[in-house]
Design a protein around this motif. Structure first.
Motif, PDB file in Angstrom:
ATOM      1  N   ALA A 144      37.402  37.365  34.140  1.00  0.00           N
ATOM      2  CA  ALA A 144      37.052  38.776  34.261  1.00  0.00           C
ATOM      3  C   ALA A 144      37.080  39.219  35.719  1.00  0.00           C
ATOM      4  O   ALA A 144      37.642  40.272  36.056  1.00  0.00           O
ATOM      5  CB  ALA A 144      35.670  39.033  33.654  1.00  0.00           C
ATOM      6  N   ARG A 145      36.509  38.413  36.605  1.00  0.00           N
ATOM      7  CA  ARG A 145      36.469  38.791  38.022  1.00  0.00           C
ATOM      8  C   ARG A 145      37.865  38.775  38.646  1.00  0.00           C
ATOM      9  O   ARG A 145      38.182  39.625  39.486  1.00  0.00           O
ATOM     10  CB  ARG A 145      35.527  37.853  38.789  1.00  0.00           C
ATOM     11  N   PHE A 146      38.679  37.824  38.258  1.00  0.00           N
ATOM     12  CA  PHE A 146      40.048  37.765  38.770  1.00  0.00           C
ATOM     13  C   PHE A 146      40.813  39.025  38.365  1.00  0.00           C
ATOM     14  O   PHE A 146      41.529  39.623  39.175  1.00  0.00           O
ATOM     15  CB  PHE A 146      40.746  36.512  38.229  1.00  0.00           C
ATOM     16  N   MET A 147      40.620  39.448  37.123  1.00  0.00           N
ATOM     17  CA  MET A 147      41.288  40.659  36.656  1.00  0.00           C
ATOM     18  C   MET A 147      40.727  41.903  37.340  1.00  0.00           C
ATOM     19  O   MET A 147      41.467  42.864  37.595  1.00  0.00           O
ATOM     20  CB  MET A 147      41.158  40.777  35.136  1.00  0.00           C
ATOM     21  N   MET A 148      39.435  41.906  37.657  1.00  0.00           N
ATOM     22  CA  MET A 148      38.877  43.029  38.417  1.00  0.00           C
ATOM     23  C   MET A 148      39.598  43.183  39.747  1.00  0.00           C
ATOM     24  O   MET A 148      39.892  44.302  40.192  1.00  0.00           O
ATOM     25  CB  MET A 148      37.373  42.816  38.641  1.00  0.00           C
ATOM     26  N   GLY A 149      39.872  42.070  40.396  1.00  0.00           N
ATOM     27  CA  GLY A 149      40.602  42.117  41.656  1.00  0.00           C
ATOM     28  C   GLY A 149      42.013  42.637  41.479  1.00  0.00           C
ATOM     29  O   GLY A 149      42.513  43.429  42.303  1.00  0.00           O
ATOM     30  N   ARG A 150      42.664  42.210  40.415  1.00  0.00           N
ATOM     31  CA  ARG A 150      44.019  42.701  40.146  1.00  0.00           C
ATOM     32  C   ARG A 150      44.007  44.210  39.882  1.00  0.00           C
ATOM     33  O   ARG A 150      44.878  44.939  40.367  1.00  0.00           O
ATOM     34  CB  ARG A 150      44.614  41.957  38.951  1.00  0.00           C
ATOM     35  N   MET A 151      43.005  44.657  39.113  1.00  0.00           N
ATOM     36  CA  MET A 151      42.908  46.089  38.841  1.00  0.00           C
ATOM     37  C   MET A 151      42.619  46.881  40.112  1.00  0.00           C
ATOM     38  O   MET A 151      43.122  47.999  40.292  1.00  0.00           O
ATOM     39  CB  MET A 151      41.822  46.348  37.798  1.00  0.00           C
ATOM     40  N   LEU A 152      41.823  46.312  41.014  1.00  0.00           N
ATOM     41  CA  LEU A 152      41.559  46.973  42.291  1.00  0.00           C
ATOM     42  C   LEU A 152      42.846  47.178  43.080  1.00  0.00           C
ATOM     43  O   LEU A 152      43.068  48.237  43.678  1.00  0.00           O
ATOM     44  CB  LEU A 152      40.577  46.137  43.123  1.00  0.00           C
ATOM     45  N   ALA A 153      43.691  46.158  43.081  1.00  0.00           N
ATOM     46  CA  ALA A 153      44.959  46.267  43.813  1.00  0.00           C
ATOM     47  C   ALA A 153      45.844  47.354  43.209  1.00  0.00           C
ATOM     48  O   ALA A 153      46.483  48.129  43.926  1.00  0.00           O
ATOM     49  CB  ALA A 153      45.676  44.913  43.804  1.00  0.00           C
ATOM     50  N   ARG A 154      45.873  47.417  41.888  1.00  0.00           N
ATOM     51  CA  ARG A 154      46.694  48.427  41.218  1.00  0.00           C
ATOM     52  C   ARG A 154      46.166  49.834  41.483  1.00  0.00           C
ATOM     53  O   ARG A 154      46.941  50.762  41.717  1.00  0.00           O
ATOM     54  CB  ARG A 154      46.715  48.171  39.710  1.00  0.00           C
ATOM     55  N   GLU A 155      44.842  49.984  41.436  1.00  0.00           N
ATOM     56  CA  GLU A 155      44.261  51.314  41.596  1.00  0.00           C
ATOM     57  C   GLU A 155      44.290  51.796  43.046  1.00  0.00           C
ATOM     58  O   GLU A 155      44.639  52.947  43.325  1.00  0.00           O
ATOM     59  CB  GLU A 155      42.814  51.316  41.092  1.00  0.00           C
ATOM     60  N   SER A 156      43.906  50.938  43.961  1.00  0.00           N
ATOM     61  CA  SER A 156      43.755  51.370  45.351  1.00  0.00           C
ATOM     62  C   SER A 156      45.088  51.500  46.069  1.00  0.00           C
ATOM     63  O   SER A 156      45.249  52.364  46.939  1.00  0.00           O
ATOM     64  CB  SER A 156      42.871  50.381  46.113  1.00  0.00           C
ATOM     65  N   LYS A 157      46.024  50.598  45.730  1.00  0.00           N
ATOM     66  CA  LYS A 157      47.319  50.537  46.415  1.00  0.00           C
ATOM     67  C   LYS A 157      47.156  50.343  47.922  1.00  0.00           C
ATOM     68  O   LYS A 157      48.020  50.742  48.712  1.00  0.00           O
ATOM     69  CB  LYS A 157      48.161  51.783  46.117  1.00  0.00           C
ATOM     70  N   PHE A 158      46.040  49.717  48.310  1.00  0.00           N
ATOM     71  CA  PHE A 158      45.807  49.482  49.732  1.00  0.00           C
ATOM     72  C   PHE A 158      46.843  48.498  50.278  1.00  0.00           C
ATOM     73  O   PHE A 158      47.212  47.521  49.615  1.00  0.00           O
ATOM     74  CB  PHE A 158      44.407  48.899  49.967  1.00  0.00           C
ATOM     75  N   LYS A 159      47.277  48.739  51.500  1.00  0.00           N
ATOM     76  CA  LYS A 159      48.176  47.834  52.199  1.00  0.00           C
ATOM     77  C   LYS A 159      47.437  47.270  53.407  1.00  0.00           C
ATOM     78  O   LYS A 159      46.665  47.965  54.072  1.00  0.00           O
ATOM     79  CB  LYS A 159      49.436  48.553  52.660  1.00  0.00           C
ATOM     80  N   GLY A 160      47.676  46.018  53.702  1.00  0.00           N
ATOM     81  CA  GLY A 160      47.034  45.383  54.842  1.00  0.00           C
ATOM     82  C   GLY A 160      47.703  44.065  55.170  1.00  0.00           C
ATOM     83  O   GLY A 160      48.670  43.654  54.511  1.00  0.00           O
ATOM     84  N   ASP A 161      47.157  43.396  56.164  1.00  0.00           N
ATOM     85  CA  ASP A 161      47.716  42.109  56.592  1.00  0.00           C
ATOM     86  C   ASP A 161      47.095  40.943  55.845  1.00  0.00           C
ATOM     87  O   ASP A 161      47.775  39.958  55.544  1.00  0.00           O
ATOM     88  CB  ASP A 161      47.501  41.932  58.100  1.00  0.00           C
ATOM     89  N   ILE A 162      45.798  41.045  55.567  1.00  0.00           N
ATOM     90  CA  ILE A 162      45.097  39.969  54.868  1.00  0.00           C
ATOM     91  C   ILE A 162      44.076  40.554  53.900  1.00  0.00           C
ATOM     92  O   ILE A 162      43.622  41.684  54.073  1.00  0.00           O
ATOM     93  CB  ILE A 162      44.378  39.007  55.840  1.00  0.00           C
ATOM     94  N   VAL A 163      43.733  39.748  52.888  1.00  0.00           N
ATOM     95  CA  VAL A 163      42.642  40.065  51.961  1.00  0.00           C
ATOM     96  C   VAL A 163      41.531  39.061  52.216  1.00  0.00           C
ATOM     97  O   VAL A 163      41.779  37.851  52.241  1.00  0.00           O
ATOM     98  CB  VAL A 163      43.090  39.983  50.494  1.00  0.00           C
ATOM     99  N   ILE A 164      40.319  39.547  52.415  1.00  0.00           N
ATOM    100  CA  ILE A 164      39.167  38.660  52.573  1.00  0.00           C
ATOM    101  C   ILE A 164      38.101  39.071  51.574  1.00  0.00           C
ATOM    102  O   ILE A 164      38.147  40.157  50.998  1.00  0.00           O
ATOM    103  CB  ILE A 164      38.587  38.689  54.002  1.00  0.00           C
ATOM    104  N   SER A 165      37.135  38.189  51.374  1.00  0.00           N
ATOM    105  CA  SER A 165      36.027  38.504  50.461  1.00  0.00           C
ATOM    106  C   SER A 165      34.722  38.481  51.224  1.00  0.00           C
ATOM    107  O   SER A 165      34.608  37.893  52.301  1.00  0.00           O
ATOM    108  CB  SER A 165      35.964  37.486  49.325  1.00  0.00           C
ATOM    109  N   VAL A 166      33.715  39.152  50.649  1.00  0.00           N
ATOM    110  CA  VAL A 166      32.340  38.969  51.100  1.00  0.00           C
ATOM    111  C   VAL A 166      31.793  37.821  50.255  1.00  0.00           C
ATOM    112  O   VAL A 166      31.566  37.977  49.057  1.00  0.00           O
ATOM    113  CB  VAL A 166      31.506  40.248  50.899  1.00  0.00           C
ATOM    114  N   PRO A 167      31.652  36.641  50.858  1.00  0.00           N
ATOM    115  CA  PRO A 167      31.290  35.458  50.063  1.00  0.00           C
ATOM    116  C   PRO A 167      29.833  35.524  49.602  1.00  0.00           C
ATOM    117  O   PRO A 167      28.998  36.149  50.260  1.00  0.00           O
ATOM    118  CB  PRO A 167      31.510  34.309  51.054  1.00  0.00           C
ATOM    119  N   ASP A 168      29.537  34.864  48.434  1.00  0.00           N
ATOM    120  CA  ASP A 168      30.496  34.174  47.599  1.00  0.00           C
ATOM    121  C   ASP A 168      30.928  35.034  46.403  1.00  0.00           C
ATOM    122  O   ASP A 168      31.941  34.773  45.767  1.00  0.00           O
ATOM    123  CB  ASP A 168      29.874  32.886  47.038  1.00  0.00           C
ATOM    124  N   SER A 169      30.144  36.051  46.098  1.00  0.00           N
ATOM    125  CA  SER A 169      30.349  36.782  44.859  1.00  0.00           C
ATOM    126  C   SER A 169      31.640  37.590  44.844  1.00  0.00           C
ATOM    127  O   SER A 169      32.119  37.969  43.778  1.00  0.00           O
ATOM    128  CB  SER A 169      29.156  37.702  44.584  1.00  0.00           C
TER     129      SER A 169
END
Length: 477
Positions: free
Chosen positions: A271-296
């Protein structure tokens, strides 16, 4: 005391129980609570019985701190229940730790509770007017007293009569001198599952990850409204309360549960992996790297990177050796606490356009500090993605949430939040995107009240206006 991760929804609680004639039930429960530590870090407790006597060992702090010197022990012990707590009703005090133990006319009973009763104040007032004395300020004791006062003949009947009077979210583990009993509220707000070890021991747990730790095979989830009873005759199932429209907490999948758990057939990781995929589709943000606020935020961030093709890397390091209760509530020390908890990797973010993924924004204060930290480390741009919709409404079902005026999304637009935290851009996952992220669970079976104000249980005015975890301590002041 203040939790240094004050930007987050606070965990509810975790419960665990074992019935076994062959294994060390105290040790299994200890290991199970260790696996559920993420669900509560304020206190921990284990109650055991040998069929004649019942004892409990409880204390403040983490599981390994409470049981540093000794686990509860009895010769021939064969039932144990355990609890890790984050307080949603009542102060973080030793008197409010669980499991609770009570002696009554039917014998002895011990009970541990995960959830929050929406009509606890009304029931408690009624019981007090009838002469009942309360030793704690938690809603769990309301349930214990209802069971103890029941005139039904069997413990199963007493429990069924008692839970018919309560409303809200609850998963209970109950221990008598010869039975382990577990039940789940009729809407399934909180998770609860059943497992069995190779030696035939029955196990119940808030999450399936704890079954893995003790070597138990996952059997099934406890159904909403169901009560299961484990004794020497095996497992029996009862319809304790008539099931209602499902309303499982969506935040189990967003943040609370461990990613290696499966709840009601839905992998939390998937579910969380798909949330990330949906975020990419919706936001269409472009950048150099993707980072997370660990760990959640880790799993959603990896999903964003997978969908977008933008490399995922560690941009923030979390110090996992920080206690959660030693920081005093002053703004200066809160700022220091964030720096103790997280630090940016300058070599990873310097000169980069960074897409930062987190699971939620509650007050916005910590998010703002992290954005500032990344900029100080040399990040050229900081684009923030959140794998949940804006949280605009409180939760009354077992999560310690702020009053609505403290929720940043209740008073600010997305653009105002972006400006407040200092990000170059900000995107919250849409409710539609969140629903689509459930790969196997039915999205209609979830509670989204903290996002859309559609509460599945109608609450009294007293519940809404008096929604305070200290309600039983303040009302006589």
């Amino acid at each position: 005391m203040v939790d240094i991760t004050s930007n987050k929804w606070k965990e509810e609680c975790g419960v665990f129980g074992v019935f076994s004639r062959t294994e060390d039930v105290s040790m299994l429960t200890y290991l199970g609570l260790y696996a559920l530590q993420h669900r509560g870090q304020e206190s921990a407790g284990i109650a055991i019985t040998d069929g004649a006597w019942m004892d409990v060992n409880r204390g403040m702090g983490l599981v390994n701190e409470v049981f540093r010197h000794q686990l509860p022990h009895m010769e021939n012990q064969y039932i144990a229940i355990g609890h890790v707590r984050y307080s949603t009703t009542g102060s973080s005090l030793l008197a409010n730790t669980q499991p609770l133990i009570a002696n009554y006319c039917g014998g002895k009973i011990s009970l541990a509770h995960n959830g929050n009763l929406t009509n606890a104040a009304e029931i408690r007032r009624s019981l007090e007017e009838q002469g009942t004395i309360f030793q704690t300020s938690i809603d769990t004791e309301v349930i214990v007293n209802l069971i103890a006062r029941s005139r039904k003949s069997t413990i199963e009947e007493k429990i069924i009569e008692s839970v018919a009077q309560i409303k809200g979210a609850y998963c209970l583990t109950i221990m008598t001198e010869n039975k382990l009993i577990a039940l789940r509220d009729p809407q399934g707000f909180r998770p609860l599952c059943i497992g069995k070890t190779e030696e035939g021991s029955w196990v119940v747990s808030s999450e399936s990850c704890a079954l893995d730790v003790v070597g138990a095979e996952f059997i099934r989830d406890v159904k909403p409204g169901e009560m299961v009873v484990m004794d020497d005759d095996g497992l029996k199932s009862y319809e304790c309360v008539k099931p209602q429209k499902r309303a499982s907490c969506i935040f189990e999948y967003i943040y609370f549960a461990r990613p290696d758990s499966t709840i009601d057939g839905q992998s939390v990781h998937a579910a969380r992996f798909m949330m990330g995929r949906m975020l990419a589709r919706e936001s269409k943000f472009k950048g150099d790297i993707v980072i997370s606020v660990p760990d959640s935020g880790n799993t959603a961030a990896s999903g964003f990177a997978y969908e977008s093709g933008i490399p995922y890397c560690e941009g923030l390091i979390k110090n996992r050796y920080i206690g959660r209760t030693f920081i005093q509530p002053t703004q200066k020390k809160r700022d220091t606490a964030v720096r103790l908890k997280l630090n940016a990797i300058k070599e990873a973010v310097k000169g980069k356009s960074v897409i930062m993924v987190d699971d939620s924004i509650v007050r916005g204060t910590t998010s703002g500090k992290i954005v500032k930290m990344l900029r100080k480390a040399g990040a050229k741009e900081v684009h923030m993605c959140v794998s949940s919709p804006p949280i605009g409404y409180p939760c009354y079902y077992g999560i310690d949430t702020s009053v609505r005026k403290e929720l940043i999304a209740a008073t600010k637009t997305v653009e105002e939040i972006r400006e407040y935290i200092g990000a170059d851009s900000l995107h919250f996952l849409s409710l539609e995107g969140l629903r689509a992220s459930l790969t196997t669970a039915n999205p209609d079976d979830m509670c989204y009240a903290c996002f859309n104000n559609a509460y599945p249980i109608e609450m009294s005015k007293e519940t809404v206006t008096g929604a305070d975890k200290y309600v039983f301590e303040q009302r006589h002041k």
